[in-house]
Enzyme design. Structure first.
Site, mmCIF file in Angstrom:
data_model
loop_
_atom_site.group_PDB
_atom_site.id
_atom_site.type_symbol
_atom_site.label_atom_id
_atom_site.label_comp_id
_atom_site.label_asym_id
_atom_site.label_seq_id
_atom_site.Cartn_x
_atom_site.Cartn_y
_atom_site.Cartn_z
ATOM 1 N N ASP A 1 44.102 31.804 34.292
ATOM 2 C CA ASP A 1 43.545 31.987 32.946
ATOM 3 C C ASP A 1 43.433 30.639 32.223
ATOM 4 O OD1 ASP A 1 43.473 34.822 33.276
ATOM 5 O OD2 ASP A 1 45.630 34.856 32.950
ATOM 6 N N HIS B 1 48.201 39.159 31.894
ATOM 7 C CA HIS B 1 47.092 38.822 32.789
ATOM 8 C C HIS B 1 46.209 40.041 33.054
ATOM 9 C CE1 HIS B 1 44.710 36.832 35.782
ATOM 10 N NE2 HIS B 1 44.995 37.794 36.665
HETATM 11 P P1 NAD Z 1 43.248 40.288 50.219
HETATM 12 O O1 NAD Z 1 43.066 41.732 50.521
HETATM 13 O O2 NAD Z 1 42.227 39.325 50.690
HETATM 14 O O3 NAD Z 1 44.650 39.795 50.790
HETATM 15 C C1 NAD Z 1 45.837 40.489 50.558
HETATM 16 C C2 NAD Z 1 46.725 40.302 51.755
HETATM 17 O O4 NAD Z 1 47.950 40.996 51.509
HETATM 18 C C3 NAD Z 1 46.137 40.867 53.067
HETATM 19 O O5 NAD Z 1 46.106 39.861 54.055
HETATM 20 C C4 NAD Z 1 47.097 41.990 53.437
HETATM 21 O O6 NAD Z 1 47.283 42.153 54.837
HETATM 22 C C5 NAD Z 1 48.379 41.500 52.759
HETATM 23 N N1 NAD Z 1 49.375 42.547 52.580
HETATM 24 C C6 NAD Z 1 49.199 43.859 52.277
HETATM 25 N N2 NAD Z 1 50.392 44.477 52.238
HETATM 26 C C7 NAD Z 1 51.335 43.536 52.512
HETATM 27 C C8 NAD Z 1 52.748 43.561 52.627
HETATM 28 N N3 NAD Z 1 53.454 44.681 52.450
HETATM 29 N N4 NAD Z 1 53.379 42.401 52.948
HETATM 30 C C9 NAD Z 1 52.695 41.273 53.142
HETATM 31 N N5 NAD Z 1 51.348 41.190 53.049
HETATM 32 C C10 NAD Z 1 50.684 42.314 52.736
HETATM 33 O O7 NAD Z 1 43.458 40.156 48.627
HETATM 34 P P2 NAD Z 1 43.401 38.809 47.741
HETATM 35 O O8 NAD Z 1 42.018 38.619 47.257
HETATM 36 O O9 NAD Z 1 44.091 37.719 48.472
HETATM 37 O O10 NAD Z 1 44.277 39.283 46.472
HETATM 38 C C11 NAD Z 1 45.650 39.527 46.600
HETATM 39 C C12 NAD Z 1 46.237 40.001 45.265
HETATM 40 O O11 NAD Z 1 46.161 38.951 44.283
HETATM 41 C C13 NAD Z 1 45.469 41.178 44.631
HETATM 42 O O12 NAD Z 1 46.393 42.095 44.106
HETATM 43 C C14 NAD Z 1 44.670 40.536 43.513
HETATM 44 O O13 NAD Z 1 44.353 41.432 42.499
HETATM 45 C C15 NAD Z 1 45.635 39.467 43.058
HETATM 46 N N6 NAD Z 1 45.052 38.374 42.274
HETATM 47 C C16 NAD Z 1 45.802 37.887 41.237
HETATM 48 C C17 NAD Z 1 45.321 36.830 40.486
HETATM 49 C C18 NAD Z 1 46.147 36.270 39.361
HETATM 50 O O14 NAD Z 1 45.621 35.521 38.542
HETATM 51 N N7 NAD Z 1 47.440 36.543 39.276
HETATM 52 C C19 NAD Z 1 44.084 36.268 40.790
HETATM 53 C C20 NAD Z 1 43.349 36.777 41.851
HETATM 54 C C21 NAD Z 1 43.850 37.855 42.588
HETATM 55 C C1 LMR Z 2 41.531 37.301 38.301
HETATM 56 O O1 LMR Z 2 41.842 37.082 37.133
HETATM 57 O O2 LMR Z 2 40.539 36.778 38.841
HETATM 58 C C2 LMR Z 2 42.423 38.180 39.131
HETATM 59 O O3 LMR Z 2 43.389 38.823 38.359
HETATM 60 C C3 LMR Z 2 41.678 39.127 40.024
HETATM 61 C C4 LMR Z 2 40.968 40.220 39.272
HETATM 62 O O4 LMR Z 2 41.196 41.386 39.609
HETATM 63 O O5 LMR Z 2 40.173 39.932 38.384
#
Ligand code: NAD
Ligand code: LMR
Length: 332
Positions: free
Chosen positions: A151, A180
């Site tokens: 953010d 967030h």
């Molecule tokens: P993705 O699906 O590409 O990757 C997620 C990974 O988690 C996969 O490889 C999957 O196998 C793994 N996984 C699932 N269950 C698991 C477990 N029990 N133990 C270990 N690994 C496990 O998703 P992504 O795009 O990498 O996003 C991951 C998370 O991050 C999502 O929840 C997304 O919303 C979040 N996110 C948060 C922010 C933030 O600002 N905080 C930003 C972007 C995404």
């Molecule tokens: C973001 O801010 O990009 C992440 O939290 C992923 C989402 O779901 O938007």
């Protein structure tokens, strides 16, 4: 000399985040865990000529415990990302159990580690971790962080664009507080540096763009996930700040993270004077130290628009936090 562990390391965020940590000279051991594909990711990264040794683990042979043993910092991008039309809260049912299981494993195998939660909905997954750690008797609020750096990164980018200074994006510092997701994300544009003077319409447009920046990426990716590369950048930036603080380096500008406000009860008094005492977690400006949260800083003077945005954020956060807390309570 830091052992860092990435959980969810084979995913869209996990892979580029692991790459950035492999390039970080502070990391000497990089441990990668995912339910699938981690050995391949680890071998690939291990060919890069930097100091960190890389090992990949999967659930077989007690892989999660092995990945965590001796680790000092755990970064968690495990779980489902959003699809168009979903809110982050819609991910709760899928991701709450995943984060709960990971938190239990951390409590058992790396109880002193710094824990950086990326998995959404961050507003609820961080309270889940806190409840698990309390139950296991190892909770140290100074060591648990919801990663909200994206953010702050977005705010700097969007404000520099609005000011017509995109080439100076890295110089822009815009505080973003709250939580967030959507209205819980509160950019404090009145405190942007270098200062700029948007009119009220621009303030409203920029605030909305920062609050819903994640949706912009979800839409552009056409059902293939959410932000991964910018998140990996932001996650690595925050993880490196934590590791630098561990090694005794203090940063000049504050970091922002969604933390338990008891992590610095004295410092958070000035925050609760502004936001009230109805939220246990809030993303705040903070200084990191060897033990994690060292000081929570005041939010500074808010405009009327920002004060009313903070009020809406606190209202929404109350439900998000309660959902995380009751998830753990119902598991007992
Ligand atoms: P993705 O699906 O590409 O990757 C997620 C990974 O988690 C996969 O490889 C999957 O196998 C793994 N996984 C699932 N269950 C698991 C477990 N029990 N133990 C270990 N690994 C496990 O998703 P992504 O795009 O990498 O996003 C991951 C998370 O991050 C999502 O929840 C997304 O919303 C979040 N996110 C948060 C922010 C933030 O600002 N905080 C930003 C972007 C995404
Ligand atoms: C973001 O801010 O990009 C992440 O939290 C992923 C989402 O779901 O938007």
């Amino acid at each position: 000399m830091v052992k860092a562990t990435v959980i969810g390391a084979a995913g869209g965020i996990g892979q580029p985040l692991s790459l950035l940590l492999k390039q970080c000279p502070l990391v000497t051991e990089l441990s990668l865990y995912d339910v699938v594909n981690t050995p391949g990711v680890a071998v690939d990264l291990s060919h890069i000529n930097t100091a960190a040794t890389v090992t990949g683990f999967t659930p077989e042979n007690d892989g999660l415990a092995k990945a965590l043993k001796g680790t000092e910092i755990v970064v968690i991008p495990a779980g489902m990302p959003r699809k168009p039309g979903m809110t982050r809260d819609d991910l709760f049912n899928a991701n709450a159990s995943i984060v709960h299981g990971i938190a239990e494993a951390i409590a058992k195998n790396a109880p002193k580690a710094f824990v950086l939660v990326i998995s959404n909905p961050v507003n609820s997954t961080v309270p889940i971790c806190a409840e698990v750690f309390k139950k296991e008797g190892i909770y140290d609020p100074k060591r648990l962080f919801g990663v909200t750096t994206l953010d702050v990164v977005r705010a700097g980018t969007f404000v520099s664009e609005a000011a017509g200074k995109s080439q100076d994006a890295a110089k822009y510092q815009v505080p973003v507080v709250g939580g967030h997701s959507g209205v819980t994300i509160v950019p404090l544009l009145s405190q942007a540096k270098p200062s700029f003077s948007p009119d009220q319409k621009q303030v409203e447009q920029l605030t909305e763009r920062i609050q819903f920046g994640g949706d912009e990426v979800v839409k552009a990716k056409e059902a293939k996930g959410s932000a991964t590369l910018s998140m990996a950048y932001a996650g690595a930036r925050f993880a490196i700040a934590v590791m630098e603080a561990m090694s005794g380096k203090t940063s000049e500008s504050p970091e922002y993270s969604y933390v338990d406000l008891t992590s610095d009860a004295e410092g958070s008094k000035a925050v609760t004077e502004v936001i009230g005492s109805n939220t246990a977690f809030f993303s705040v400006p903070l200084t990191l130290g060897k033990n994690g949260v060292e000081k929570i800083h005041p939010l500074g003077k808010l405009s009327d628009f920002e004060s009313s945005a903070v009020k809406k954020a606190v209202e929404a956060l109350g439900d998000n936090i309660a959902k995380g807390v009751s998830f753990k309570a119902n598991k007992l």
